[in-house]
Design an enzyme around this catalytic site. Structure first.
Site, mmCIF file in Angstrom:
data_model
loop_
_atom_site.group_PDB
_atom_site.id
_atom_site.type_symbol
_atom_site.label_atom_id
_atom_site.label_comp_id
_atom_site.label_asym_id
_atom_site.label_seq_id
_atom_site.Cartn_x
_atom_site.Cartn_y
_atom_site.Cartn_z
ATOM 1 C CE LYS A 275 -4.127 -2.016 0.240
ATOM 2 N NZ LYS A 275 -5.160 -1.891 -0.804
ATOM 3 C CD GLU B 136 -9.986 3.712 0.745
ATOM 4 O OE1 GLU B 136 -9.869 4.909 0.492
ATOM 5 O OE2 GLU B 136 -9.242 2.838 0.219
ATOM 6 C CB SER C 157 -0.249 -8.136 -1.031
ATOM 7 O OG SER C 157 -1.100 -8.951 -0.239
#
Ligand SMILES: Cc1ncc(COP(=O)(O)O)c(C=O)c1O
Length: 393
Positions: free
Chosen positions: A90, A112, A378
């Site tokens: 991210k 968010e 991830s």
């Protein structure tokens, strides 16, 4: 066929576009007009690439997982996004978007978050670059991802609980969009996945494309060829998958595999497997596949993993699905848990629950001995320890 980028209106085939209330037009138009020029400029790239290298710790390793390969009698490489600063992919997008927001003259950042990884990444970028940060997060996710809530607070972000709907990711996006409408001139909305109105899906995919760029270079170093036979990634909105697929999507000989969250099972009424259950609809500003009733009410999703607990999928992936360019698997909660424990025992790596869905494809599909498989790991599992301890295997 070029699958990589949308057309000028933000469409990937029939999916995408910008379906937004009038109040958001100026902001979204400003982004549409400026994003490519800014992010491709020399000045932006110099600052961004320097931070990716020296702050985030890129390039992340491409690790040959010997024990896992032996177990499945094939050749498996893990792209270690879990080793990024803040623990997931991210940060690639959050840093890029916060740098972009600064150049657009914004002083306030909203985001968010589901698993909390995007919230932590955005709060981190805001601490570094000295911007106010507000993160919307579903009440249920605040409970199940408590360590990340603590991190966001320590980083100086305000975490606002979303109490509507299923109190998860979809509801947090709704609240963030509402905030953006009310504060449009001062604020940039750092969307955490390849969802939302154009240009967000393309913007986020470009920031995450570093994943497949590095895979190509690193695989060449390992085995003397750039392309694997398979790339596997989990899909919530689809940003780590978009990044892992990006530089392979137009290469016909690379097979792409996406793992969605099956929850308790596709037919259980408690699932988040959008390509299995979704139909054409508009969610959060773009046209894509959406889990919805016949009259267009969004069906509340379920997944054990907060980051995949979303009733939609980005338009890039909806298009790849429709064109049969990507094969989709639905992975149930218990299958993801099993794969998380397996990776931990075999390789000494505790994966995020989201990433464990990608690993579980190894149990669903038969690969050949000489296949080269890259799985996008991830994120890391620190945030999921409570769930893992409750389900110790
Ligand atoms: C570690 C990790 N992987 C995957 C995801 C799913 O998001 P995306 O599909 O955008 O990669 C999340 C979302 O929070 C995450 O934290």
């Amino acid at each position: 066929m070029n699958y990589k980028n949308p057309d000028k209106n933000g469409y990937y085939g029939e999916f995408g576009g910008a379906f937004i209330p009038e109040m958001l037009y100026p902001n979204v138009e400003e982004l549409q007009k400026n994003y490519l020029e800014i992010i491709e400029s020399e000045d932006f790239q110099r600052e961004y690439q320097d931070l990716l290298k020296n702050y985030v710790g890129r390039a992340t390793p491409l690790y040959f997982a010997k024990n896992l390969s032996k177990k499945y009698n094939t050749k498996i490489y893990l792209k270690r996004e879990d080793l990024n600063h803040t623990g997931a992919h991210k940060i690639n997008n959050a840093l890029g978007q916060v740098l972009l927001a600064k150049r657009l003259g914004k002083s306030r950042i909203i985001a968010e978050t589901g698993a909390g990884q995007h919230g932590v990444a955005t709060a981190t970028a805001c601490a570094l670059l000295n911007l106010e940060c507000i993160v919307y997060m579903g009440e249920i996710d605040i409970q199940r991802q408590a360590p990340n809530v603590a991190r966001m607070k320590m980083l100086g972000a305000e975490v606002i609980p979303s109490t509507s709907g299923s109190k998860t990711l979809k509801d947090a996006v709704n609240e963030a969009l509402r905030d953006w409408i009310n504060n449009s001139t001062t604020t940039h909305y750092v969307i955490g996945s390849v969802v939302g109105p154009h240009p967000f899906p393309d913007l986020v995919a470009r920031f995450q494309s570093i994943i497949s760029k590095e895979i190509k270079e690193q695989l060449y170093e390992h085995i003397g060829r750039e392309n694997p036979d398979f790339v596997i990634a989990c899909v919530g909105g689809g940003s780590n998958a978009a990044g892992a697929f990006y530089h392979f999507v137009n290469e016909k000989n690379v097979q792409l595999i996406a793992a969605e969250a099956g929850g308790f099972g596709v037919d259980s009424g408690k699932s988040a497997a959008t390509t299995f259950l979704g139909t054409l609809g508009v969610l959060h500003g773009s046209k894509s596949l959406v889990m919805q009733t016949k009259d267009g009410q969004v069906i509340e999703p379920h997944s054990i993993s907060a980051g995949l607990d979303y009733p939609g999928i980005g338009p890039f992936h909806a298009h790849l699905y429709k064109e049969k360019r990507t094969e989709f698997f639905s992975i149930n909660d218990d299958e993801a848990l099993k794969s998380a424990f397996e990776l931990t025992k075999l390789e000494g790596i505790i994966p995020a629950l989201e990433s464990a869905h990608a690993l579980a494809v190894l149990d669903k599909k038969k690969f050949n001995e000489n296949d080269i498989i890259v799985i996008c790991l991830s994120g890391r599992g620190d945030k999921d320890m409570e769930t893992y301890l409750k389900n110790l295997q």
